[in-house]
Design a protein around this motif. Structure first.
Motif, PDB file in Angstrom:
ATOM      1  N   TYR A  37       1.517   8.799 -20.563  1.00 60.93           N
ATOM      2  CA  TYR A  37       2.492   9.765 -21.082  1.00 60.93           C
ATOM      3  C   TYR A  37       2.834   9.557 -22.551  1.00 60.93           C
ATOM      4  N   THR A  38       2.783   8.331 -23.038  1.00 62.82           N
ATOM      5  CA  THR A  38       3.157   8.097 -24.435  1.00 62.82           C
ATOM      6  C   THR A  38       1.941   8.033 -25.350  1.00 62.82           C
ATOM      7  N   SER A  39       0.764   8.305 -24.799  1.00 63.21           N
ATOM      8  CA  SER A  39      -0.421   8.455 -25.631  1.00 63.21           C
ATOM      9  C   SER A  39      -0.339   9.786 -26.360  1.00 63.21           C
ATOM     10  N   ALA A  40      -1.049   9.885 -27.481  1.00 64.15           N
ATOM     11  CA  ALA A  40      -1.152  11.181 -28.165  1.00 64.15           C
ATOM     12  C   ALA A  40      -2.211  12.052 -27.507  1.00 64.15           C
ATOM     13  N   GLY A  41      -3.041  11.449 -26.644  1.00 59.83           N
ATOM     14  CA  GLY A  41      -4.103  12.193 -25.977  1.00 59.83           C
ATOM     15  C   GLY A  41      -5.502  11.723 -26.362  1.00 59.83           C
ATOM     16  N   PHE A  42      -5.584  10.837 -27.369  1.00 64.13           N
ATOM     17  CA  PHE A  42      -6.883  10.253 -27.741  1.00 64.13           C
ATOM     18  C   PHE A  42      -7.138   9.090 -26.780  1.00 64.13           C
ATOM     19  N   HIS A  43      -7.788   9.393 -25.666  1.00 64.77           N
ATOM     20  CA  HIS A  43      -7.983   8.371 -24.637  1.00 64.77           C
ATOM     21  C   HIS A  43      -9.105   7.423 -25.052  1.00 64.77           C
ATOM     22  N   PRO A  44      -9.187   6.245 -24.436  1.00 61.89           N
ATOM     23  CA  PRO A  44     -10.110   5.203 -24.931  1.00 61.89           C
ATOM     24  C   PRO A  44     -11.572   5.645 -25.028  1.00 61.89           C
ATOM     25  N   ALA A  45     -12.057   6.418 -24.050  1.00 62.49           N
ATOM     26  CA  ALA A  45     -13.470   6.826 -24.105  1.00 62.49           C
ATOM     27  C   ALA A  45     -13.732   7.737 -25.309  1.00 62.49           C
ATOM     28  N   MET A  46     -12.762   8.592 -25.599  1.00 62.26           N
ATOM     29  CA  MET A  46     -12.906   9.498 -26.739  1.00 62.26           C
ATOM     30  C   MET A  46     -12.901   8.733 -28.064  1.00 62.26           C
ATOM     31  N   VAL A  47     -11.989   7.777 -28.157  1.00 59.24           N
ATOM     32  CA  VAL A  47     -11.881   6.989 -29.386  1.00 59.24           C
ATOM     33  C   VAL A  47     -13.167   6.185 -29.604  1.00 59.24           C
ATOM     34  N   GLU A  48     -13.660   5.607 -28.518  1.00 56.81           N
ATOM     35  CA  GLU A  48     -14.906   4.834 -28.590  1.00 56.81           C
ATOM     36  C   GLU A  48     -16.069   5.705 -29.069  1.00 56.81           C
ATOM     37  N   ARG A  49     -16.125   6.937 -28.558  1.00 58.75           N
ATOM     38  CA  ARG A  49     -17.186   7.861 -28.983  1.00 58.75           C
ATOM     39  C   ARG A  49     -17.073   8.194 -30.464  1.00 58.75           C
ATOM     40  N   LEU A  50     -15.837   8.344 -30.936  1.00 63.19           N
ATOM     41  CA  LEU A  50     -15.640   8.681 -32.353  1.00 63.19           C
ATOM     42  C   LEU A  50     -16.188   7.575 -33.245  1.00 63.19           C
ATOM     43  N   TRP A  51     -15.795   6.331 -32.947  1.00 63.23           N
ATOM     44  CA  TRP A  51     -16.246   5.206 -33.794  1.00 63.23           C
ATOM     45  C   TRP A  51     -17.756   5.004 -33.665  1.00 63.23           C
ATOM     46  N   ARG A  52     -18.246   5.077 -32.409  1.00 60.85           N
ATOM     47  CA  ARG A  52     -19.678   4.836 -32.176  1.00 60.85           C
ATOM     48  C   ARG A  52     -20.525   5.883 -32.898  1.00 60.85           C
ATOM     49  N   GLY A  53     -20.002   7.117 -32.935  1.00 61.27           N
ATOM     50  CA  GLY A  53     -20.744   8.199 -33.598  1.00 61.27           C
ATOM     51  C   GLY A  53     -21.005   7.918 -35.065  1.00 61.27           C
ATOM     52  N   ALA A  54     -20.097   7.185 -35.674  1.00 56.19           N
ATOM     53  CA  ALA A  54     -20.257   6.883 -37.095  1.00 56.19           C
ATOM     54  C   ALA A  54     -20.728   5.452 -37.323  1.00 56.19           C
ATOM     55  N   GLY A  55     -20.802   4.677 -36.247  1.00 60.15           N
ATOM     56  CA  GLY A  55     -21.213   3.276 -36.379  1.00 60.15           C
ATOM     57  C   GLY A  55     -20.204   2.439 -37.159  1.00 60.15           C
ATOM     58  N   ILE A  56     -18.935   2.807 -37.053  1.00 61.82           N
ATOM     59  CA  ILE A  56     -17.890   2.063 -37.756  1.00 61.82           C
ATOM     60  C   ILE A  56     -16.736   1.780 -36.803  1.00 61.82           C
ATOM     61  N   GLY A  57     -15.713   1.126 -37.309  1.00 59.80           N
ATOM     62  CA  GLY A  57     -14.502   0.853 -36.527  1.00 59.80           C
ATOM     63  C   GLY A  57     -13.271   1.193 -37.341  1.00 59.80           C
ATOM     64  N   PRO A  58     -12.093   1.032 -36.712  1.00 61.35           N
ATOM     65  CA  PRO A  58     -10.850   1.428 -37.397  1.00 61.35           C
ATOM     66  C   PRO A  58     -10.648   0.720 -38.738  1.00 61.35           C
ATOM     67  N   GLY A  59     -11.160  -0.493 -38.862  1.00 62.48           N
ATOM     68  CA  GLY A  59     -10.968  -1.234 -40.114  1.00 62.48           C
ATOM     69  C   GLY A  59     -11.733  -0.646 -41.279  1.00 62.48           C
ATOM     70  N   ASP A  60     -12.672   0.267 -41.006  1.00 65.01           N
ATOM     71  CA  ASP A  60     -13.490   0.850 -42.079  1.00 65.01           C
ATOM     72  C   ASP A  60     -12.883   2.110 -42.691  1.00 65.01           C
ATOM     73  N   VAL A  61     -11.807   2.599 -42.093  1.00 64.54           N
ATOM     74  CA  VAL A  61     -11.222   3.855 -42.565  1.00 64.54           C
ATOM     75  C   VAL A  61     -10.456   3.624 -43.873  1.00 64.54           C
ATOM     76  N   ASP A  62     -10.747   4.466 -44.871  1.00 58.53           N
ATOM     77  CA  ASP A  62     -10.069   4.334 -46.164  1.00 58.53           C
ATOM     78  C   ASP A  62      -8.778   5.128 -46.239  1.00 58.53           C
ATOM     79  N   VAL A  63      -8.742   6.281 -45.541  1.00 60.33           N
ATOM     80  CA  VAL A  63      -7.580   7.153 -45.660  1.00 60.33           C
ATOM     81  C   VAL A  63      -7.511   8.051 -44.419  1.00 60.33           C
ATOM     82  N   VAL A  64      -6.292   8.353 -43.979  1.00 62.51           N
ATOM     83  CA  VAL A  64      -6.086   9.105 -42.734  1.00 62.51           C
ATOM     84  C   VAL A  64      -5.211  10.330 -43.000  1.00 62.51           C
ATOM     85  N   GLN A  65      -5.602  11.461 -42.417  1.00 59.52           N
ATOM     86  CA  GLN A  65      -4.706  12.613 -42.333  1.00 59.52           C
ATOM     87  C   GLN A  65      -4.412  12.789 -40.842  1.00 59.52           C
TER      88      GLN A  65
END
Lengths: 389, 234
Positions: free
Chosen positions: A256-284
């Motif tokens: 209920y307190t998630s924004a809706g980005f569930h773990p499988a989706m987040v994993e797919r996002l990072w895997r798609g780019a071959g990076i992880g959260p530490g590689d992000v320079d800027v967020v909108q």
């Protein structure tokens, strides 16, 4: 690596001026056309060459009507992402990228326009809340997000200061963005703390407020992008969707307190780019309200959950150019202006183009998050040319 | 101790409200929330008289609470409770509501066909949720088929209106004219004890005085086709 691998890129991005809601004499179609023409000029593209259209949030202006108004040579492809609100903002970009990557179109305009002149008041809540909500005085998304934010604070232990830090960063960034509605209106912490309650725990400044305006970006193939004048913002990875037990459950979402980005989706996002959260320079990050934006950052692994959230979410850490997690660098929905988040797309792209009002030096990975605490969420990772090698 | 000047301001304010002197009334409000304050409380019809019932300190330091009874030509009356603070060089109203607090009621919910059995149950004083007789899944919000085993048309089973607060919010903003006169009000999302953890929203009765906490036990009360909630006495 999977995902788009840079097969498509954004090559032009623009907003119209943003007006206080109900004050623009122009219709949402006129504003949309103005934004698309400006995006085409930004890219150095003949607007007649646009051959695809993509929007979201139940946009009233069909791609075919927009194409007809522009007098384009051919419409090869158009779509509207299902779901109200800002959850579809990244998904509309992702759909356009899929269309050009698969050869169905070559130059797709992604757009969103709002004007009370024709859309009426409170278009943000269109199709949102049925009788299971309304009968109980649950009338608007602010109240839904307030319920979830209250639990995030009270049960998960996320400090309310985390929300304030995100708001403060947005207002700070707006002070160097002359196009922002909050330009010249810095937010004093005392004013924030004393501002009126909208629906607890959300105060006035935790809530985005609609503007009349429009924004657009142009998406094309990597090959064509390289021949245009702006540095392309390549689509590295893209996700959209809704997790198990999530969609339209009348406040019965499993997490209920998630924004809706569930773990499988987040994993797919990072895997798609071959990076992880530490590689992000800027967020909108889409902030319909501050709380859901904080939940998004926690979902993505950019911010620790619970009481530790403020270790990352403190104002100075969120500011360009030197913060570790610069976010909403043009002011975001809260302080630049709210047109269902299209301005966040424009800003995510400007960071890669090197022309943000609060540029992160050498920004190569720019993350766009749409949705939060909504039935649909979506995300796009943009990268500079350097990220493709 | 009540400041003398505040008593005079409150008296003057009541008379200005009763006479419909909008400029004087608005000048007494905190200037950053006039719209919210104007649409929070509902006056009686054909209002023409005001009587200050009392002014007392609190509920927090630096704040004072006034009760004013407004009366209409037809005999209607309404009591407004206003909270006053000294800000921007004057005593001003920072919030106002009708007392006692009453829950808002949406005039015509126009329920979806899929939800009809739920609303019909509430009219009869029964709380009914979907329950799949084949696999036992409790389903909420309503669905055309069971999402677990795909049996068509899940049955509607009666559930005890009893559970715990899973989430809550107190709404202050007049998002629609139908909530004027009821603001602020508390909505709770209740995890039902007898329905596999399914959750149901509703207005919390006496929410004005409630110190709401997640995890607190609540009981449902039927109210003309709606289910309201009340905190269980500690």
């Amino acid at each position: 690596m999977s995902g788009f691998q840079g097969a498509a890129a954004v090559v032009g991005a623009a907003n119209t001026p943003l007006h206080k809601r109900g004050t623009s004499a122009k219709t949402s179609l006129e504003l949309t056309l103005e934004a698309i023409l400006a995006a085409a000029e930004d890219a150095g593209v003949d607007p007649h060459d646009i051959d695809g259209f993509s929007s979201y949030a139940a946009d009233d202006n069909e791609g075919l009507a927009v194409g007809a108004a522009l007098g384009v040579r051919e419409i090869r492809w158009s779509t509207l992402v299902w779901g109200g609100g800002g959850g579809g903002v990244s998904a509309a970009v992702n759909a356009a990228a899929a269309a050009v990557a698969s050869g169905q179109a070559e130059m797709v305009a992604v757009y969103r326009g709002l004007s009370e002149a024709d859309a009426g008041r409170q278009s943000y809540r269109k199709g949102h809340l049925g009788p299971l909500y309304g009968a109980h005085g649950m009338l608007v998304p602010a109240q839904v997000c307030a319920l979830r934010t209250q639990r995030m604070i009270e049960v998960d232990g996320v400090p309310a200061e985390a929300l304030e830090a995100l708001v403060a960063a947005a207002y700070h960034h707006a002070q160097t963005n002359p196009a922002a509605v909050a330009y010249g209106k810095p937010l004093d912490p005392a004013v924030y703390a004393d501002s009126r309650m909208i629906s607890e725990p959300l105060r006035l400044y935790d809530c985005s407020r609609e503007n009349d305006g429009a924004g657009a970006v142009l998406v094309t193939t990597a090959e064509r992008a390289r021949r245009l004048r702006r540095p392309p913002a390549y689509v590295l990875s893209a996700v959209q969707g809704s997790g198990p037990g999530w969609f339209e459950s009348a406040e019965n979402e499993d997490t209920y307190t998630s924004a809706g980005f569930h773990p499988a989706m987040v994993e797919r996002l990072w895997r798609g780019a071959g990076i992880g959260p530490g590689d992000v320079d800027v967020v909108q990050v889409y902030e319909n309200f501050s709380g859901p934006a904080v939940a998004s950052l926690i979902d993505l692994g950019l911010v620790p959950p619970g009481p530790d959230a403020t270790k990352v979410l403190h104002r100075d850490n969120l500011l360009a150019p030197h913060g570790a997690l610069p976010l909403n660098t043009a002011g975001g929905n809260l302080a630049e202006g709210f047109v269902h988040g299209i301005g966040l797309v424009v800003e995510a792209v400007r960071q890669i183009q090197g022309r943000s009002p609060n540029q992160v030096p050498g920004a190569a990975i720019s993350l766009l998050l749409g949705g939060p605490m909504a039935p649909l969420v979506s995300a796009t990772l943009f990268g500079s040319a350097a990220t493709l090698s | 101790m009540i400041p003398d000047d505040l008593l005079a301001v409150v008296e003057h304010h009541g008379q200005a409200v009763a006479r419909g002197e909008d400029r004087a009334v608005l000048a007494d409000f905190r200037q950053d929330r006039i719209g919210q304050l104007v649409a929070s409380a509902r006056p009686p019809r054909e209002m023409n008289a005001a009587q200050v019932l009392g002014v007392e300190p609190g509920p927090v330091e630096g704040q004072y609470t006034a009760h004013i009874r407004y009366t209409g030509a037809g005999g209607d009356e309404a009591i407004f409770r206003s909270r006053w603070i000294f800000v921007d060089d004057a005593w001003r109203v920072t919030n106002v509501r009708n007392v006692p607090d009453t829950p808002p009621r949406w005039p015509d919910p126009e329920p979806d066909q899929l939800e009809a059995a739920h609303w019909q149950g509430l009219e009869r004083g029964e709380l009914r949720l979907q329950h799949c007789p084949a696999c036992g899944t409790w389903i909420w919000a309503p669905r055309p088929i069971c999402p677990t085993c795909h049996r068509a048309r899940p049955l509607w089973e009666e559930v005890e209106p009893h559970g715990t607060v899973f989430a809550w919010t107190r709404t202050w903003q007049p998002f629609d004219p139908v909530v004027t006169g009821h603001l602020p009000y508390v909505v709770v999302n209740v995890e039902l004890a007898g329905a596999g953890g399914r959750r149901l929203m509703g207005v919390l009765l006496d929410g004005d005085r409630a110190d709401v906490r997640i995890g607190t036990t609540v009981h449902g009360e039927f109210d003309n086709g709606l289910l309201r909630w009340r905190l269980e006495a500690a």
